[in-house]
Design a protein around this motif. Structure first.
Motif, PDB file in Angstrom:
ATOM      1  N   VAL A  43      54.147  83.812  36.788  1.00 63.17           N
ATOM      2  CA  VAL A  43      53.094  82.165  37.210  1.00 63.17           C
ATOM      3  C   VAL A  43      54.022  81.211  36.361  1.00 63.17           C
ATOM      4  N   ARG A  44      55.152  80.618  37.753  1.00 63.82           N
ATOM      5  CA  ARG A  44      56.077  79.789  37.071  1.00 63.82           C
ATOM      6  C   ARG A  44      55.840  78.028  38.023  1.00 63.82           C
ATOM      7  N   GLY A  45      55.520  77.735  36.993  1.00 61.48           N
ATOM      8  CA  GLY A  45      55.814  76.510  37.681  1.00 61.48           C
ATOM      9  C   GLY A  45      54.353  76.184  39.557  1.00 61.48           C
ATOM     10  N   PRO A  46      54.191  75.036  39.903  1.00 58.48           N
ATOM     11  CA  PRO A  46      53.205  74.611  40.470  1.00 58.48           C
ATOM     12  C   PRO A  46      53.421  76.001  41.876  1.00 58.48           C
ATOM     13  N   GLU A  47      54.243  77.234  42.750  1.00 52.73           N
ATOM     14  CA  GLU A  47      54.766  78.042  43.251  1.00 52.73           C
ATOM     15  C   GLU A  47      54.047  78.736  42.864  1.00 52.73           C
ATOM     16  N   GLY A  48      54.126  79.463  41.296  1.00 51.09           N
ATOM     17  CA  GLY A  48      53.105  80.628  41.081  1.00 51.09           C
ATOM     18  C   GLY A  48      52.320  79.885  40.743  1.00 51.09           C
ATOM     19  N   VAL A  49      51.615  78.940  40.509  1.00 56.14           N
ATOM     20  CA  VAL A  49      50.482  78.907  40.557  1.00 56.14           C
ATOM     21  C   VAL A  49      49.559  78.899  41.983  1.00 56.14           C
ATOM     22  N   ALA A  50      50.319  78.894  42.844  1.00 60.39           N
ATOM     23  CA  ALA A  50      49.801  78.849  44.575  1.00 60.39           C
ATOM     24  C   ALA A  50      49.519  80.534  44.686  1.00 60.39           C
ATOM     25  N   ARG A  73      52.461  80.707  32.683  1.00 62.46           N
ATOM     26  CA  ARG A  73      51.207  81.406  32.354  1.00 62.46           C
ATOM     27  C   ARG A  73      52.032  82.914  31.736  1.00 62.46           C
ATOM     28  N   HIS A  74      51.379  83.534  31.221  1.00 66.79           N
ATOM     29  CA  HIS A  74      51.558  84.162  30.012  1.00 66.79           C
ATOM     30  C   HIS A  74      50.922  85.540  30.753  1.00 66.79           C
ATOM     31  N   ASP A  75      50.855  86.371  31.160  1.00 62.71           N
ATOM     32  CA  ASP A  75      49.368  87.713  32.528  1.00 62.71           C
ATOM     33  C   ASP A  75      50.413  88.955  32.671  1.00 62.71           C
ATOM     34  N   PRO A  76      50.175  89.547  31.425  1.00 63.65           N
ATOM     35  CA  PRO A  76      51.141  90.489  31.522  1.00 63.65           C
ATOM     36  C   PRO A  76      50.736  91.579  32.933  1.00 63.65           C
ATOM     37  N   GLY A  77      49.305  91.662  33.235  1.00 66.90           N
ATOM     38  CA  GLY A  77      48.160  92.130  34.443  1.00 66.90           C
ATOM     39  C   GLY A  77      49.426  92.422  35.319  1.00 66.90           C
ATOM     40  N   ALA A 122      41.667  72.293  41.585  1.00 70.90           N
ATOM     41  CA  ALA A 122      42.960  72.250  42.568  1.00 70.90           C
ATOM     42  C   ALA A 122      43.188  73.627  42.650  1.00 70.90           C
ATOM     43  N   PHE A 123      42.813  74.936  41.454  1.00 69.13           N
ATOM     44  CA  PHE A 123      43.301  76.361  41.584  1.00 69.13           C
ATOM     45  C   PHE A 123      42.343  76.518  42.653  1.00 69.13           C
ATOM     46  N   LEU A 124      41.214  76.434  42.413  1.00 69.08           N
ATOM     47  CA  LEU A 124      40.053  77.085  43.602  1.00 69.08           C
ATOM     48  C   LEU A 124      40.176  76.539  44.707  1.00 69.08           C
ATOM     49  N   LYS A 125      40.846  75.731  45.465  1.00 70.93           N
ATOM     50  CA  LYS A 125      40.974  74.567  46.989  1.00 70.93           C
ATOM     51  C   LYS A 125      42.131  75.108  46.582  1.00 70.93           C
ATOM     52  N   ARG A 126      43.116  75.913  46.062  1.00 68.79           N
ATOM     53  CA  ARG A 126      44.637  75.954  46.671  1.00 68.79           C
ATOM     54  C   ARG A 126      45.370  74.999  46.906  1.00 68.79           C
ATOM     55  N   ASP A 127      45.157  73.462  46.638  1.00 70.36           N
ATOM     56  CA  ASP A 127      45.717  72.033  46.712  1.00 70.36           C
ATOM     57  C   ASP A 127      47.134  72.029  45.836  1.00 70.36           C
ATOM     58  N   THR A 128      48.437  72.440  46.839  1.00 73.52           N
ATOM     59  CA  THR A 128      49.494  72.589  46.333  1.00 73.52           C
ATOM     60  C   THR A 128      50.689  70.966  46.489  1.00 73.52           C
ATOM     61  N   MET A 144      49.387  69.989  42.773  1.00 76.20           N
ATOM     62  CA  MET A 144      49.669  70.781  41.965  1.00 76.20           C
ATOM     63  C   MET A 144      51.373  70.013  41.939  1.00 76.20           C
ATOM     64  N   GLN A 145      51.900  70.455  43.103  1.00 77.21           N
ATOM     65  CA  GLN A 145      53.205  69.737  43.073  1.00 77.21           C
ATOM     66  C   GLN A 145      53.460  68.423  42.309  1.00 77.21           C
ATOM     67  N   ARG A 146      52.462  67.906  42.498  1.00 73.24           N
ATOM     68  CA  ARG A 146      52.530  66.526  41.518  1.00 73.24           C
ATOM     69  C   ARG A 146      51.863  66.734  39.636  1.00 73.24           C
ATOM     70  N   HIS A 147      51.410  67.848  39.681  1.00 71.18           N
ATOM     71  CA  HIS A 147      50.752  67.422  38.354  1.00 71.18           C
ATOM     72  C   HIS A 147      51.586  69.278  37.066  1.00 71.18           C
ATOM     73  N   ILE A 148      51.849  69.463  38.020  1.00 70.14           N
ATOM     74  CA  ILE A 148      52.404  71.241  37.118  1.00 70.14           C
ATOM     75  C   ILE A 148      53.879  71.562  37.510  1.00 70.14           C
ATOM     76  N   ALA A 149      54.447  71.126  35.598  1.00 69.22           N
ATOM     77  CA  ALA A 149      55.783  70.960  35.796  1.00 69.22           C
ATOM     78  C   ALA A 149      56.428  72.267  35.891  1.00 69.22           C
ATOM     79  N   PRO A 150      57.772  72.355  36.632  1.00 68.35           N
ATOM     80  CA  PRO A 150      58.191  73.578  37.333  1.00 68.35           C
ATOM     81  C   PRO A 150      58.641  74.324  36.203  1.00 68.35           C
TER      82      PRO A 150
END
Length: 142
Positions: free
Chosen positions: A77-84, A68-72, A49-55, A58-64
């Motif tokens: 990156v928070r919730g489905p919107e952050g993954v998109a 994702r801890h990524d200091p770089g 879903a990430f590679l395809k940007r299947d929002t 993401m909305q159905r399966h990623i909790a708000p």
């Protein structure tokens, strides 16, 4: 760890598993195995879903509350919107990105995924101009 929990796996409920567990321990073990396998599949689906940007996925399966801890990164990156948003930051710079998934270790609701990131840096990434170089990095995600 609760504050930084990266639990995109979520809880997959198996109807009647608790009642079956009390009555038939062998069946409960099979149900637990099915849950672990379902959680692993959810991880596979997440990376696709990430590679395809299947929002929609993401909305159905990623909790708000997903984080994702990524200091770089210059953003959280928070919730489905952050993954998109992460997809939108990475894919123009690395449009041929592949994410070979190598290993899964599952326990309860958590799954550790060992994977590789393979791509070619052909577009701008933040302030960095394209280099044309191939990139390979090994990652672990929970």
């Amino acid at each position: 760890m609760d504050n930084q929990r990266r639990d995109f796996v979520g809880t997959i409920a198996l109807a009647g598993a608790a009642a079956t567990a009390a009555a038939m321990p062998g069946v409960a073990q099979a149900a637990d195995t099915r849950t672990l396998e379902a959680n692993k599949q959810l991880c596979r689906d997440y990376f696709q879903a990430f590679l395809k940007r299947d929002t929609g996925w993401m909305q159905r399966h990623i909790a708000p509350t997903f984080f994702r801890h990524d200091p770089g990164l210059p953003f959280e990156v928070r919730g489905p919107e952050g993954v998109a948003k992460l997809h939108d930051a990475l894919m123009p710079a690395f449009p041929d990105m592949k994410l070979p998934l190598e290993d899964f270790v599952a326990e309860g609701e958590k799954v550790l995924v060992r994977l590789r990131v393979q791509a070619t840096h052909t577009g701008p990434f933040g302030d960095m101009k394209p280099t044309g170089k191939k990139v390979e990095d090994r990652k672990r995600h929970v």
